[in-house]
Design an enzyme around this catalytic site. Structure first.
Site, PDB file in Angstrom:
ATOM      1  N   SER A 253       1.341  -1.389  -0.088  1.00  0.00           N
ATOM      2  CA  SER A 253      -0.213   0.273   0.017  1.00  0.00           C
ATOM      3  C   SER A 253       0.970   1.201   0.054  1.00  0.00           C
ATOM      4  CB  SER A 253      -0.599  -0.374   1.800  1.00  0.00           C
ATOM      5  OG  SER A 253       0.156   0.124   1.986  1.00  0.00           O
ATOM      6  N   LYS A 254      -0.086   2.424   0.186  1.00  0.00           N
ATOM      7  CA  LYS A 254       1.200   3.928  -0.137  1.00  0.00           C
ATOM      8  C   LYS A 254       1.702   3.319   0.591  1.00  0.00           C
ATOM      9  CE  LYS A 254      -1.762   6.732  -2.525  1.00  0.00           C
ATOM     10  NZ  LYS A 254      -3.862   6.345  -2.630  1.00  0.00           N
ATOM     11  N   ARG A 255       1.913   3.442   2.165  1.00  0.00           N
ATOM     12  CA  ARG A 255       2.774   3.192   3.243  1.00  0.00           C
ATOM     13  C   ARG A 255       4.422   2.557   2.813  1.00  0.00           C
ATOM     14  NH1 ARG A 255       1.774  -0.376   7.277  1.00  0.00           N
ATOM     15  NH2 ARG A 255       0.834  -2.132   5.418  1.00  0.00           N
TER      16      ARG A 255
END
Ligand code: GLU
Length: 483
Positions: A253-255
């Protein structure tokens, strides 16, 4: 054997992500490996979130990656249109047919009623599903509700007690029971089909033989099998490719950093490198070699070697692969590739003024320091800014005898000084003629010229600077000498 025909069917609700790009690539490799065809179409029935700009961006990303296709968006073909929102008539016709045959029915339940059912099922610890409240409405009841102006959704009547087996080319047989599914919506009350319905019709009408897609769609597949069955279509073969996890084993994910292809492009990853890396996310070529050209991949790709377990996105590996591809580029290719990145830097004008030859030397000098192309920006300061002497460099300059080295260098600097070889030879001769130890020449000169104790090869810097600039830098360095 029928000709292989595969497809990549993104929803244009955002840019092309790493996972989508990997699915597209596997489909592409499979098509090319078996002399088949690839279709690209748009699953844009989520009208709230779908945007034409995203579709354009996805297409641009695919093209940048070097993935080309035979039919679909942009290129057209015999089975269009290739956007689901433009195929409404085809879906409607088949929905009507299913309703006529009693295999699907209108559902008038309100959001509140459905929510109530959901709550009850959860309380009873049962699987949330639609239990068929509207399945057995009489013709009269249906007509009455329609007369009230209620727009129904259409649900497929899922046969009870059925077992659906997804014969998956990656995961083997995966078994689902129809009783857990409930009658699901195939057409929403706004007249748009749901994914599980439209995908079946598109795949069938477009003659798709193999559906290669992300694992997250595996749980949708039994519903699609139910649709195939109701419509009397033969399902294609399925291959669900594992999730991509971050290094912490959580879903990507963006993390975890950049997730879209565009972001990688903007950072200066080469498309060949990203494609090579994506191919290895779940597929293992035979043999040890991991740096593979597109042709290598096409010649050896097979679903047998696609792993069942999740792939881990390892940025260090991508960086390594990118560096290998940067090293393989010719200087003139690299000069071109770097221009847009240099244009974004504060040194753009100064690089421009160097002229082509010196620009080539600069590129050669920094090539081994680039993980991705955007790194060029951090490597320009050394060419153009005055040295900012580090404590280590000052220490080197304060050693005994450094003054003599700088003097000797200054005396011998030729008037003009333009070639890499000239600079290299100059340093060799300097060592020979003065009798200094090589280390006693290279280190102090590096410290004097750059203010640093490590970095690019001196002859590159010197030949980009030319002798006047070298002289100026020697003068600056003298101010650091003791006394
Ligand atoms: N539109 C789906 C997605 O973007 C793809 C579904 C499919 O390949 O069947 O995830």
């Amino acid at each position: 054997m029928t000709k292989v025909k595969v497809r990549f069917a993104p929803s244009p609700t955002g840019p092309l992500h790493i996972g989508g790009a990997r699915s597209a690539l596997f489909n592409f490799l499979y098509a090319r490996r078996y002399g088949g065809e690839l279709v690209i179409r748009s699953e844009d029935t989520d009208v709230e979130r779908s945007r034409r700009e995203y579709e354009d961006e996805i297409i641009e990303s695919l093209e940048w990656l070097g993935i080309n296709w035979d039919e679909g968006l942009k290129v057209g073909g015999a089975n269009g249109p290739y956007r689901q929102t433009e195929r409404a008539d085809m879906y409607q016709e088949l929905v009507d047919d299913l309703v006529d045959r009693g295999l699907a029915y209108p559902c008038f339940c309100t959001e509140e009623e459905l929510e109530e059912e959901r709550k009850q099922l959860l309380e009873q610890g049962e699987i949330v599903r639609y239990r068929g409240r509207c399945r057995n409405l009489s013709e009269e009841e249906r007509r009455a509700r329609l007369a009230q102006g209620i727009k129904p959704a259409i649900r497929l009547q899922v046969p009870p007690g059925r077992v659906y087996v997804v014969e998956d080319l990656v995961r083997g047989n995966v078994v689902f029971e129809s009783d857990t599914m409930g009658d699901f919506i195939i057409m929403k009350s706004d007249g748009l089909p749901t994914y599980n319905f439209a995908v079946v019709i598109d795949d069938h009408l477009m003659g798709i033989t193999h559906v290669i897609r992300a694992e997250e769609h595996l749980s949708n597949t039994p519903r699609q099998l139910a649709v195939y069955e109701a419509l009397g279509f033969t399902p294609p073969k399925f291959a669900h490719v594992s999730l991509i996890l971050g290094k912490d084993r959580q879903k990507m994910s963006k993390r975890h950093g950049a997730t879209s292809v565009i972001q990688y492009r903007q950072r200066g990853y080469l498309s060949e490198a990203l494609v090579n890396f994506l191919a290895l996310l779940g597929w293992a070529p035979e043999g040890e070699e991991e740096i593979l050209t597109l042709d290598d991949m096409i010649n050896s790709f097979s679903l047998d070697r696609v792993a069942k377990n999740p792939a881990v996105f390892d940025i260090d590996k991508l960086n390594y692969i990118n560096q290998q591809y940067i090293k393989q580029k010719t200087i003139s290719e690299l000069k071109e590739a770097l221009r847009p990145f240099i244009a974004e830097s504060p040194y753009a004008d100064r690089v421009q003024k160097l002229g082509e030859d010196k620009y080539g030397l600069l590129v050669e000098g920094i090539r081994d320091y680039l993980v991705c192309l955007a790194d060029v920006k951090e490597n320009l300061s050394i060419f153009f800014d005055d040295p900012d002497y580090t404590p280590e460099a000052v220490e080197v300059l304060r050693q005994e005898g450094v003054g003599q080295v700088l003097d000797a260098c200054q005396e011998r600097l030729p008037d003009s000084f333009t070639q890499f070889d000239e600079a290299k030879k100059f340093l060799k001769t300097l060592i020979k003629e003065t009798g200094f130890r090589p280390k006693m020449v290279y280190m102090p000169l590096r410290a004097a010229f750059t203010g640093l104790t490590r970095g690019l090869e001196l002859p590159y810097l010197m030949s980009v600077w030319g002798s006047d600039e070298c002289r100026r830098r020697l003068e600056l360095a003298r101010q650091q000498l003791p006394g």
